[in-house]
Write a protein that holds these residues in place. Structure first.
Motif, PDB file in Angstrom:
ATOM      1  N   ALA A  85     -11.657  15.048 -11.366  1.00 16.26           N
ATOM      2  CA  ALA A  85     -12.727  15.724 -11.333  1.00 16.26           C
ATOM      3  C   ALA A  85     -14.199  14.951 -11.035  1.00 16.26           C
ATOM      4  CB  ALA A  85     -12.863  16.757 -12.226  1.00 16.26           C
ATOM      5  N   GLU A  86     -14.007  13.930 -11.887  1.00 14.75           N
ATOM      6  CA  GLU A  86     -15.149  12.999 -12.162  1.00 14.75           C
ATOM      7  C   GLU A  86     -15.423  12.106 -10.707  1.00 14.75           C
ATOM      8  OE1 GLU A  86     -12.884  13.088 -14.297  1.00 14.75           O
ATOM      9  OE2 GLU A  86     -13.893  14.326 -15.971  1.00 14.75           O
ATOM     10  N   MET A 114      -7.403   4.674  -3.137  1.00 15.63           N
ATOM     11  CA  MET A 114      -5.826   4.904  -3.392  1.00 15.63           C
ATOM     12  C   MET A 114      -5.060   3.601  -3.457  1.00 15.63           C
ATOM     13  SD  MET A 114      -5.269   8.112  -0.587  1.00 15.63           S
ATOM     14  CE  MET A 114      -3.707   8.447  -1.067  1.00 15.63           C
ATOM     15  N   LEU A 115      -5.679   2.739  -2.804  1.00 14.63           N
ATOM     16  CA  LEU A 115      -4.768   1.104  -2.664  1.00 14.63           C
ATOM     17  C   LEU A 115      -5.194   0.587  -3.931  1.00 14.63           C
ATOM     18  CD1 LEU A 115      -5.471  -0.156   0.982  1.00 14.63           C
ATOM     19  CD2 LEU A 115      -3.214   0.175  -0.154  1.00 14.63           C
ATOM     20  N   ILE A 160      -6.832   8.647  -8.939  1.00 10.73           N
ATOM     21  CA  ILE A 160      -8.052   8.034  -8.440  1.00 10.73           C
ATOM     22  C   ILE A 160      -9.252   8.479  -9.231  1.00 10.73           C
ATOM     23  CG2 ILE A 160      -9.665   7.998  -6.618  1.00 10.73           C
ATOM     24  CD1 ILE A 160      -7.398   8.717  -4.643  1.00 10.73           C
ATOM     25  N   ARG A 161      -9.939   7.564  -9.913  1.00 12.80           N
ATOM     26  CA  ARG A 161     -10.675   7.940 -11.134  1.00 12.80           C
ATOM     27  C   ARG A 161     -12.086   7.406 -10.374  1.00 12.80           C
ATOM     28  NH1 ARG A 161      -6.194   5.844 -13.490  1.00 12.80           N
ATOM     29  NH2 ARG A 161      -5.589   7.169 -15.432  1.00 12.80           N
ATOM     30  N   ASP A 183     -12.938   4.000  -9.347  1.00 13.00           N
ATOM     31  CA  ASP A 183     -12.112   3.763  -8.077  1.00 13.00           C
ATOM     32  C   ASP A 183     -12.952   3.891  -6.929  1.00 13.00           C
ATOM     33  OD1 ASP A 183     -10.169   2.484  -9.627  1.00 13.00           O
ATOM     34  OD2 ASP A 183      -9.282   4.781  -9.657  1.00 13.00           O
ATOM     35  N   ILE A 184     -13.826   4.608  -6.828  1.00 13.78           N
ATOM     36  CA  ILE A 184     -14.652   5.343  -5.922  1.00 13.78           C
ATOM     37  C   ILE A 184     -15.739   4.118  -5.472  1.00 13.78           C
ATOM     38  CG2 ILE A 184     -16.222   7.059  -4.742  1.00 13.78           C
ATOM     39  CD1 ILE A 184     -13.236   7.618  -5.142  1.00 13.78           C
ATOM     40  N   GLN A 185     -15.695   3.129  -4.536  1.00 13.24           N
ATOM     41  CA  GLN A 185     -16.668   2.328  -4.352  1.00 13.24           C
ATOM     42  C   GLN A 185     -17.207   2.635  -2.902  1.00 13.24           C
ATOM     43  OE1 GLN A 185     -17.353   0.229  -6.617  1.00 13.24           O
ATOM     44  NE2 GLN A 185     -15.524   0.704  -7.904  1.00 13.24           N
ATOM     45  N   PHE A 186     -18.600   2.781  -2.875  1.00 20.53           N
ATOM     46  CA  PHE A 186     -19.362   3.098  -1.632  1.00 20.53           C
ATOM     47  C   PHE A 186     -19.590   1.908  -1.136  1.00 20.53           C
ATOM     48  CE2 PHE A 186     -21.050   6.793  -4.578  1.00 20.53           C
ATOM     49  CZ  PHE A 186     -20.104   7.608  -3.957  1.00 20.53           C
TER      50      PHE A 186
END
Length: 332
Positions: A235-236, A261-262, A269-270, A273-276
């Motif tokens: 959710a985060e 995902m990689l 996926i936290r 892990d989300i890198q713009f």
């Protein structure tokens, strides 16, 4: 539909109602690469289907990454020409001095080095569709030549004196404001009118951020199937994506999720892990990747160097340096 959201349970329906979609959701996502045409324009779909059945020129407008090429292919697939070839021509990638030879072809001996004749891209699109992407980048000197083809449906190979008939249907696309280009003298007015008896505008992704949960789920499902994974997003992480405006549109969203995902350590996926893309190089430079993590990326890309470099956001040259650093170059 199985949810791929983890952590605090998220209901897809709490973000978007399926009733908002004018057509079947999976068809809609496939047709315009998960984003695009305004969802309140059900008539647009009927219009596109009618246009596909005709031979009218279509001009697709939209920002980079919105899926203009995907929509062009879908129009071709709807058309009576679907059994014919779909030939994509990127006007920005072909050097101006080679454009005529590539588009029209040439005869043997037409110029130095023309040891044999060559079929041009327009002939290759015979009885199919010629998709001219980035049409706004075409130099003025070549715009007149293209105008002649559109108006008369004829062209000549370089080195020939006889006309050949063009049987291709034209679809054009650009991310430029052609009206402004006409006013500034960068684009011919007569060509503009020939390109665009019908214009289709694709919305940027930021206009439909409420669709992100459904789009993210579709992308993760596809990547899970392709890579034999079982990833879910917390959710985060979803909330972090919901606060971003995606200047690179759906293409950027896909890159961000594939990269997450990689590089995620497990099946979740936290948020970290989300890198713009806009700050990826500052916060996650490829040189900081471990050897094990780099190997994971390479294996996921089947050791395709170009794809691996794209996934981690670096150049092929820098990827080679990383391979040498970790003694992985022997596997390439």
């Amino acid at each position: 539909m199985r949810s791929l959201f983890s952590g605090n349970v998220i209901s897809i329906e709490s973000y978007v109602s399926m009733k908002e979609f004018p057509v079947d959701i999976e068809f809609y996502l496939e047709a315009i690469h998960f984003a695009g045409l305004s969802l309140d324009k059900e008539k647009t779909w009927h219009l596109l289907e009618r246009l596909a059945k005709s031979d009218k020129n279509i001009l697709i407008l939209g920002e980079t990454g919105t899926g203009k090429d995907v929509l062009a292919r879908k129009i071709h697939a709807w058309s009576e020409r679907k059994e014919g070839p779909f030939v994509a021509i990127n006007c920005a990638s072909i050097p101006a001095d080679l454009f005529e030879a590539e588009l029209f072809g040439f005869s043997k001996g037409a110029f130095t080095g023309a040891y044999r004749e060559k079929t041009g891209l327009l002939e290759m699109a015979e009885k199919g569709t010629a998709f001219l992407d980035e049409i706004g980048e075409l130099p003025l000197s070549l715009q007149a030549k293209l105008l002649r083809v559109i108006e008369n449906r004829t062209f000549r190979r370089l080195g020939e004196v006889r006309d050949r008939y063009c049987q291709a249907r034209f679809i054009f696309a650009t991310n430029k404001d052609l009206k402004t280009a006409v006013k500034t003298g960068q684009f011919r007015l007569d060509l503009y009118y020939r390109l665009s008896p019908v214009q289709v505008h694709i919305d940027p992704l930021r206009f439909h951020l409420h669709l992100l949960p459904r789009l993210i789920q579709s992308i993760i499902e596809k990547e899970n199937r392709t890579q034999a994974l079982n990833k879910k997003i917390t959710a985060e992480a979803l909330q972090k994506l919901m606060t971003y405006d995606f200047p690179g549109n759906i293409r950027e969203l896909i890159n961000i999720l594939e990269r997450a995902m990689l590089l995620s350590e497990d099946d979740l996926i936290r948020a970290e892990d989300i890198q713009f893309d806009i700050n990826f190089f500052q916060k996650n430079r490829p040189r900081n990747l471990s050897a094990d993590r780099l190997r994971v990326v390479l294996e996921a890309c089947r050791w395709n160097k170009t794809e691996a470099a794209r996934k981690i956001g670096t150049s092929r040259r820098h990827l080679y340096r990383l391979l040498q650093k970790y003694n992985l170059d022997c596997f390439i």
